[in-house]
Write an enzyme that holds these catalytic residues in place. Sequence first.
Site, short mmCIF file in Angstrom:
data_model
loop_
_atom_site.label_atom_id
_atom_site.label_comp_id
_atom_site.label_asym_id
_atom_site.label_seq_id
_atom_site.Cartn_x
_atom_site.Cartn_y
_atom_site.Cartn_z
N SER A 142 0.87 -1.17 0.00
CA SER A 142 0.00 0.00 0.00
C SER A 142 0.92 1.22 0.00
O SER A 142 2.11 1.11 0.33
CB SER A 142 -0.84 -0.01 1.29
OG SER A 142 -1.42 1.25 1.52
N TYR A 155 -2.14 -1.58 10.40
CA TYR A 155 -2.11 -1.63 8.93
C TYR A 155 -0.79 -1.07 8.41
O TYR A 155 -0.12 -1.68 7.59
CB TYR A 155 -3.31 -0.85 8.38
CG TYR A 155 -3.53 -1.00 6.89
CD1 TYR A 155 -4.22 -2.09 6.37
CD2 TYR A 155 -3.09 -0.03 5.99
CE1 TYR A 155 -4.45 -2.22 5.00
CE2 TYR A 155 -3.32 -0.14 4.62
CZ TYR A 155 -4.00 -1.25 4.14
OH TYR A 155 -4.23 -1.37 2.78
P1 NAD Z 1 -11.71 -6.36 -0.33
O1 NAD Z 1 -12.35 -6.23 0.98
O2 NAD Z 1 -12.47 -5.95 -1.55
O3 NAD Z 1 -11.20 -7.86 -0.57
C1 NAD Z 1 -10.45 -8.54 0.41
C2 NAD Z 1 -10.67 -10.03 0.23
O4 NAD Z 1 -9.82 -10.71 1.20
C3 NAD Z 1 -12.11 -10.50 0.50
O5 NAD Z 1 -12.56 -11.34 -0.56
C4 NAD Z 1 -11.99 -11.28 1.81
O6 NAD Z 1 -12.91 -12.37 1.90
C5 NAD Z 1 -10.57 -11.78 1.75
N1 NAD Z 1 -10.03 -12.12 3.07
C6 NAD Z 1 -10.13 -11.41 4.22
N2 NAD Z 1 -9.55 -12.07 5.23
C7 NAD Z 1 -9.04 -13.22 4.71
C8 NAD Z 1 -8.32 -14.32 5.24
N3 NAD Z 1 -8.00 -14.37 6.55
N4 NAD Z 1 -7.97 -15.32 4.42
C9 NAD Z 1 -8.29 -15.28 3.11
N5 NAD Z 1 -8.98 -14.28 2.53
C10 NAD Z 1 -9.35 -13.25 3.34
O7 NAD Z 1 -10.35 -5.52 -0.20
P2 NAD Z 1 -9.36 -4.86 -1.29
O8 NAD Z 1 -9.52 -3.40 -1.19
O9 NAD Z 1 -9.48 -5.52 -2.61
O10 NAD Z 1 -7.96 -5.21 -0.62
C11 NAD Z 1 -7.09 -6.21 -1.09
C12 NAD Z 1 -5.68 -5.88 -0.62
O11 NAD Z 1 -5.28 -4.62 -1.17
C13 NAD Z 1 -5.51 -5.77 0.89
O12 NAD Z 1 -4.27 -6.35 1.29
C14 NAD Z 1 -5.47 -4.28 1.11
O13 NAD Z 1 -4.77 -3.92 2.28
C15 NAD Z 1 -4.75 -3.83 -0.14
N6 NAD Z 1 -4.93 -2.42 -0.46
C16 NAD Z 1 -6.18 -1.92 -0.70
C17 NAD Z 1 -6.31 -0.59 -1.01
C18 NAD Z 1 -7.65 0.03 -1.28
O14 NAD Z 1 -7.73 1.27 -1.31
N7 NAD Z 1 -8.71 -0.76 -1.50
C19 NAD Z 1 -5.18 0.24 -1.07
C20 NAD Z 1 -3.93 -0.31 -0.82
C21 NAD Z 1 -3.83 -1.65 -0.52
#
Ligand code: NAD
Length: 260
Positions: A142, A155
């Site tokens: 991130s 985080y």
């Molecule tokens: P999201 O909530 O859309 O998807 C996350 C997925 O992870 C879900 O399908 C959930 O079921 C799964 N999950 C949660 N806990 C789990 C576990 N213990 N084991 C297996 N699966 C699990 O979130 P997203 O925004 O797509 O985030 C995905 C990644 O991207 C994360 O690591 C997040 O920190 C990172 N990220 C997101 C953003 C953003 O702005 N959305 C920015 C930077 C980084």
Amino acid sequence: MSLKDKVALITGAASGIGADCARLMASQGAKVVIADLNLGAAQAMADEIEAAGGVAIAVGMDVTQEDAVDAGIDETVAKLGSIDVLVSNAGIQIVKPIEEYPFADWKKMLAIHLDGAFLTTRAAIRHMYASGRGGSIIYMGSVHSHEASKLKAPYVTAKHGLLGLARVVAKEGGPRGVRANVVCPGFVRTPLVDKQIPEQAAALGITEEQVVKDVMLKDTVDGEFTTVADVAQTVAFLAGFESNALTGQSIIVSHGWAMK
Ligand code: NAD
């Protein structure tokens, strides 16, 4: 630089960024494994990819559980023949000021983001070494791998930690053809972010519009959200990059928020 017939396992691929990484890599010829806590949603995603002409399987996996991770990656190799790409992406967000942060939530955050990254890496790298073909490991970092924000102590800690893990994996894996890199998105409109807009508004005492404009997108060059497609393209590029020229690095995909 091709993903044709490569096997790519993406954790957290039933939703958001991981889902789009799976869609894009499948469209580029990879056989994809949708590994997620939510098996029903993972199966729906695999069905969607197969309906579009791709190859995908769903695996139920809690990335914090050693046995579940090992079993899911063994199942991948048994069904699809190898694991060539790991995208360690599963993640959650819990926002609170430090003085109110429950220890149980701190441990849950570190377990998903750091234990999950370690366990999936260890299980995948064993197969990558055994195959003799190496592979590519990509961590979903991130901008918070490089910057801090209020309310996000575990985080930010975990996302910084992924840089260290990727660098060690790059050093250990390099001689055996395993590359490791971190993709660092800015804010992307996924369920993870939609949930925290009202939470941040309440915690900071500002409106939801102010959270978006003055907190989330304040330091971008154009006030724009990053998209799942922006992140998926970066992941697919790293997945298909076949030399150690690009390893141990982090790439920030954020409309200019944090320039490193
Ligand atoms: P999201 O909530 O859309 O998807 C996350 C997925 O992870 C879900 O399908 C959930 O079921 C799964 N999950 C949660 N806990 C789990 C576990 N213990 N084991 C297996 N699966 C699990 O979130 P997203 O925004 O797509 O985030 C995905 C990644 O991207 C994360 O690591 C997040 O920190 C990172 N990220 C997101 C953003 C953003 O702005 N959305 C920015 C930077 C980084």
